[in-house]
Design a protein around this motif. Sequence first.
Motif, mmCIF file in Angstrom:
data_model
loop_
_atom_site.group_PDB
_atom_site.id
_atom_site.type_symbol
_atom_site.label_atom_id
_atom_site.label_comp_id
_atom_site.label_asym_id
_atom_site.label_seq_id
_atom_site.Cartn_x
_atom_site.Cartn_y
_atom_site.Cartn_z
ATOM 1 N N HIS A 132 1.847 47.961 50.009
ATOM 2 C CA HIS A 132 1.944 46.588 50.505
ATOM 3 C C HIS A 132 3.379 46.262 50.900
ATOM 4 C CE1 HIS A 132 2.198 42.179 50.309
ATOM 5 N NE2 HIS A 132 0.905 42.186 50.600
ATOM 6 N N ASP A 133 4.351 46.656 50.071
ATOM 7 C CA ASP A 133 5.758 46.373 50.362
ATOM 8 C C ASP A 133 6.205 47.110 51.629
ATOM 9 O OD1 ASP A 133 5.845 44.803 48.125
ATOM 10 O OD2 ASP A 133 6.779 46.328 46.853
ATOM 11 N N MET A 134 5.789 48.384 51.770
ATOM 12 C CA MET A 134 6.189 49.165 52.945
ATOM 13 C C MET A 134 5.604 48.564 54.224
ATOM 14 S SD MET A 134 5.763 53.047 51.513
ATOM 15 C CE MET A 134 6.358 53.771 53.035
ATOM 16 N N ALA A 135 4.322 48.223 54.196
ATOM 17 C CA ALA A 135 3.681 47.664 55.385
ATOM 18 C C ALA A 135 4.278 46.307 55.737
ATOM 19 C CB ALA A 135 2.178 47.541 55.157
ATOM 20 N N THR A 136 4.596 45.493 54.726
ATOM 21 C CA THR A 136 5.191 44.178 54.970
ATOM 22 C C THR A 136 6.567 44.311 55.613
ATOM 23 O OG1 THR A 136 3.999 43.267 53.069
ATOM 24 C CG2 THR A 136 5.865 42.005 53.887
ATOM 25 N N SER A 137 7.355 45.317 55.187
ATOM 26 C CA SER A 137 8.680 45.527 55.778
ATOM 27 C C SER A 137 8.570 45.952 57.241
ATOM 28 C CB SER A 137 9.460 46.568 54.970
ATOM 29 O OG SER A 137 8.861 47.855 55.101
ATOM 30 N N VAL A 138 7.559 46.771 57.564
ATOM 31 C CA VAL A 138 7.336 47.150 58.970
ATOM 32 C C VAL A 138 6.963 45.929 59.780
ATOM 33 C CG1 VAL A 138 5.842 48.464 60.518
ATOM 34 C CG2 VAL A 138 6.701 49.526 58.422
ATOM 35 N N LEU A 139 6.130 45.077 59.216
ATOM 36 C CA LEU A 139 5.668 43.875 59.901
ATOM 37 C C LEU A 139 6.839 42.957 60.256
ATOM 38 C CD1 LEU A 139 2.653 43.515 60.412
ATOM 39 C CD2 LEU A 139 2.604 41.788 58.621
ATOM 40 N N ALA A 140 7.863 42.951 59.417
ATOM 41 C CA ALA A 140 8.972 42.025 59.594
ATOM 42 C C ALA A 140 9.864 42.384 60.779
ATOM 43 C CB ALA A 140 9.812 41.976 58.312
ATOM 44 N N VAL A 141 9.828 43.653 61.229
ATOM 45 C CA VAL A 141 10.772 44.087 62.278
ATOM 46 C C VAL A 141 10.076 44.581 63.541
ATOM 47 C CG1 VAL A 141 12.579 44.664 60.616
ATOM 48 C CG2 VAL A 141 10.908 46.406 61.275
ATOM 49 N N THR A 142 8.772 44.429 63.636
ATOM 50 C CA THR A 142 8.041 44.902 64.825
ATOM 51 C C THR A 142 7.417 43.724 65.553
ATOM 52 O OG1 THR A 142 6.121 45.343 63.398
ATOM 53 C CG2 THR A 142 7.539 47.202 63.946
ATOM 54 N N LYS A 143 7.030 43.983 66.807
ATOM 55 C CA LYS A 143 6.467 42.930 67.655
ATOM 56 C C LYS A 143 4.965 43.144 67.821
ATOM 57 C CE LYS A 143 9.129 44.229 70.953
ATOM 58 N NZ LYS A 143 9.773 44.367 72.264
ATOM 59 N N ASN A 144 4.301 42.065 68.231
ATOM 60 C CA ASN A 144 2.858 42.163 68.487
ATOM 61 C C ASN A 144 2.584 43.245 69.529
ATOM 62 O OD1 ASN A 144 2.167 40.148 66.704
ATOM 63 N ND2 ASN A 144 2.172 38.524 68.240
ATOM 64 N N GLY A 145 1.549 44.042 69.263
ATOM 65 C CA GLY A 145 1.160 45.101 70.191
ATOM 66 C C GLY A 145 1.769 46.444 69.886
ATOM 67 N N ASP A 146 2.827 46.473 69.033
ATOM 68 C CA ASP A 146 3.422 47.760 68.678
ATOM 69 C C ASP A 146 2.429 48.569 67.848
ATOM 70 O OD1 ASP A 146 5.682 47.008 69.947
ATOM 71 O OD2 ASP A 146 6.914 46.731 68.154
ATOM 72 N N GLU A 147 2.423 49.883 68.079
ATOM 73 C CA GLU A 147 1.532 50.745 67.303
ATOM 74 C C GLU A 147 1.863 50.670 65.818
ATOM 75 O OE1 GLU A 147 0.096 55.441 67.040
ATOM 76 O OE2 GLU A 147 1.552 54.795 68.567
ATOM 77 N N ALA A 148 3.172 50.629 65.498
ATOM 78 C CA ALA A 148 3.572 50.557 64.096
ATOM 79 C C ALA A 148 3.051 49.282 63.446
ATOM 80 C CB ALA A 148 5.098 50.619 63.992
ATOM 81 N N ARG A 149 3.139 48.175 64.174
ATOM 82 C CA ARG A 149 2.660 46.899 63.616
ATOM 83 C C ARG A 149 1.153 46.954 63.376
ATOM 84 N NH1 ARG A 149 4.831 41.861 63.405
ATOM 85 N NH2 ARG A 149 3.387 40.105 63.218
ATOM 86 N N ASP A 150 0.420 47.510 64.346
ATOM 87 C CA ASP A 150 -1.036 47.612 64.191
ATOM 88 C C ASP A 150 -1.398 48.412 62.939
ATOM 89 O OD1 ASP A 150 -1.365 46.164 66.472
ATOM 90 O OD2 ASP A 150 -1.936 47.856 67.740
ATOM 91 N N LEU A 151 -0.709 49.548 62.740
ATOM 92 C CA LEU A 151 -1.027 50.399 61.593
ATOM 93 C C LEU A 151 -0.652 49.711 60.277
ATOM 94 C CD1 LEU A 151 0.101 53.886 62.936
ATOM 95 C CD2 LEU A 151 -2.218 52.986 62.744
ATOM 96 N N ALA A 152 0.447 48.962 60.279
ATOM 97 C CA ALA A 152 0.832 48.230 59.072
ATOM 98 C C ALA A 152 -0.214 47.169 58.735
ATOM 99 C CB ALA A 152 2.204 47.583 59.268
ATOM 100 N N ILE A 153 -0.737 46.513 59.753
ATOM 101 C CA ILE A 153 -1.760 45.483 59.515
ATOM 102 C C ILE A 153 -3.045 46.120 59.008
ATOM 103 C CG2 ILE A 153 -3.257 43.827 60.706
ATOM 104 C CD1 ILE A 153 -0.825 42.956 62.320
ATOM 105 N N VAL A 154 -3.368 47.323 59.502
ATOM 106 C CA VAL A 154 -4.543 48.028 58.974
ATOM 107 C C VAL A 154 -4.378 48.263 57.474
ATOM 108 C CG1 VAL A 154 -5.767 50.234 58.979
ATOM 109 C CG2 VAL A 154 -5.230 49.108 61.136
ATOM 110 N N THR A 155 -3.176 48.696 57.067
ATOM 111 C CA THR A 155 -2.921 48.918 55.639
ATOM 112 C C THR A 155 -3.065 47.620 54.854
ATOM 113 O OG1 THR A 155 -1.386 50.725 56.131
ATOM 114 C CG2 THR A 155 -1.219 49.728 53.965
ATOM 115 N N LEU A 156 -2.459 46.542 55.358
ATOM 116 C CA LEU A 156 -2.478 45.272 54.633
ATOM 117 C C LEU A 156 -3.877 44.679 54.557
ATOM 118 C CD1 LEU A 156 0.816 43.698 56.039
ATOM 119 C CD2 LEU A 156 0.420 44.563 53.727
ATOM 120 N N THR A 157 -4.663 44.817 55.628
ATOM 121 C CA THR A 157 -6.039 44.287 55.566
ATOM 122 C C THR A 157 -6.900 45.109 54.632
ATOM 123 O OG1 THR A 157 -6.570 45.560 57.580
ATOM 124 C CG2 THR A 157 -5.998 43.230 57.861
#
Length: 853
Positions: free
Chosen positions: A487-512
């Motif tokens: 959760h902490d790792m995915a949240t940190s990725v979320l904080a520095v990426t923009k909508n539509g980024d592959e990294a952001r999408d994968l972090a949201i998959v983890t968090l959901t």
Amino acid sequence: MRSLEATRIDVPCQTCDLDTSFQGRVEVLRSIEVIAGGMAPGVVLRAQRGHGLSRLLKEIARRTADSGRPVVHATGTASLQSVPMGALSHLLAPGDLDGDNELLLLVRARTAITDLTDPVIVVDDAHLLDDLATAMILQLAHEQAGFLVLGVRAELPASADLSTLWTQGVMRRIDIGPLDASDIVAIAECELGGPLSPSLALHLSDLTEGSPARLAALIEGGREDSLLELRERGWVHTTSLASTGRIRRYMLGRLEGLPPGAMDILGALSLTSQSLPSVVIRTLDTDAVSELLGRGIVTETSEQGVNHLSVAHPIMREVVRNELSDNAIAAITTSVVDAWPRGDNDHLRRAHWLLESGAAPPAADVIELGERALAVGDSVLAAQLASRATELGGGDQALLIEAKANTFGSDPAAGEATLYQLASGSGRVAALAATHLAERRLSDGKLSEACSHLENAAARANQDDAQLLRARQSFITYLAGDTDRAHDMATSVLAVTKNGDEARDLAIVTLTAIAANRGQAESALRLASTVDPRVVRAAVAWLNAGLAMLFTGQPAQARQIADRLSEQGGPASVQSLILGWIDLEQGTYERAAQRFEQTISTLPVLGTVGLIAKSTAVMALAHAQAGNESAARAALHDLSEMAIAPRELSDGLRRRCLGWLAHSRAEGCEATDWFLAAADAHRRAGQPMFECLAWYDLVRIGQVDRSSEALRELADQCGGAAVPALYAEHARAIRDQDGPAVLGLAERFERAGRLRYAAEAASGGARMISARESQIDIAEEDDRLLGPPARPPSGLTRREIEVARLAARNVSSRDIAAALHLSSRTVDNHLHRVYRKLDIHGRGELTAELLDG
């Protein structure tokens, strides 16, 4: 009107001539004779081009003329359609053509026919008659001023006026289909003067497709080019008859008069054995496509909602391909590559076309197709595309595709060696190589090693690639059961990426996924709503949100998420997965299995690690709960052979499946062991909601003593989520034999969308109440006859007293289990504890202890 009796045609089936053969058409001729003998004004013959219609009409006209009956024979053509009475102008005298009075032309042509005695009017290609000639034909038909035999082409439209002749029943229409295989062989044997070998008979049947005109070209071409030989077993072909000059000229003759862009379209279709999407071909020339379809040269089919075009016959494909120059091929391939839409659903067909046609698109396009081929598990195609991309200058990216293909294909060791080499560098390719190595270790269950690959690559990567690697690492960490760190790792990725980024999408998959497993449905839905559902990797977040709603007792909201996914263009595979889970929890297992099978058949898995494995496992579970052991075993077999199948994603579901299979065979101990193992697998994977389901499986087979406390703890862990709490209450009520409480839970199960569980609770509660009443009656009767026990047994629980009193009255363990809604094994366990506490050794001493003491 006089019949055609004078022109009756008798053609014995064994008498065949390629120019005048009626083999396979005898029934048509007999039908014409019957119609002519009645009051009908004529007959319409309708056939595809090449099926012998023109020859049939000519023969009818010739034999009618030989009988002495007057015949008017005409043929409609496209060039004469603009000339009034053009195809029938031979009925007029030269002076009649002076002036432009069309009505006068009609009257004079009509008079020329009615002056004949009982004429037969034979018109080939009547659909090409001009309006004036069509009007006269309609007059003749309605007035029965002669017998009409009209031929029309099935692949071309007839005018609205002409078609009224058969749509309104004025004339009967006879559709002439292709010749069958026996007719083809009979005609060929008559023409060749001897029997055909089986291989030649099959060859002719395949190439002609029932066309007598094509048969004539094949046999005549075979003779001209000396490709037919008479041997002891009959006529044989020394090579394919499709290569003869005669058939080539026949096919090219069908292309005369086509629009200029038609050859480009045929070239594109002929450069590959694959059909092409019509949206691509129509971009080249829409009018030419329509003309080709109208002539039957090109056919259109639909596959999964997408229309595709292909050359109607393989001979035409070969002829067109041989006619194209290298420059023409280069121009055609460039046009098709430019016209092909990006992101379409026909990427594999496009990949095959690129390879077969020799097209040279940008290397990046070929690399993208290689990734898509890997996504559906086609490592052979991926390797071929990687090789093509290398030729086009794809560099390390092409090498990466080849390495991935090898790891999935026949040389995994070589593939991994290349991946290690690429991962040791820096940049995007190194990050992707490390990612794939991590997925390989993940499929082996080596989660720490997978994370190590990602961490090492992130240290050398640029900022964007590093975030992508950390997002993937967060998901693997979640699979390892360390949900807080994930959760902490995915949240940190979320904080520095923009909508539509592959990294952001994968972090949201983890968090959901974490939110769904913690019963945080609203949080899962809020996160999923921020990603594009059309991207498969992001749509998995919507799946997690749907599961979160389902696990928290909100099936209607889960279905709404599936509907929203569809409305916004999300993949049907993910939508069917949500609906499959809803069906599974409702207890409609057969429909659930169908949904999961649909998911597996349509889901690309690249970037959605193990989703096919999980879908296969849950499909096996659905089959097992439905009692379909063979289908469940088949799905488990498929699961065991998957190369990309992280055990942490599917192992708990697989063990639940095996538990239900054991239960269906009445192997209670084995079923219990499998469900306990499933609960342990989900616990290690950090999936409390799935763990609840495994413990509740134990409740459903009667093992409440071992699951009641575990479910209570899990309900607390999930924040008091509705469904886990419901499972815990059900287990506690069964344990306490509280029939009214169990019965009351049925309605709550129904509101939570667990219809089968509701039915089980209703029937179980009713049985408990009935059994309790029976126990009271038995106890009261025993107390009346024997008196109450001399002393209450000390140290026994309430359930042990119930079991002991019934056993003391010689009630069997099976009947006790039925009365108390327990398993026979549980009853025996209670009795052993009773014996130990009372220091006795069997039912005889138990009777004395409880009733005689």
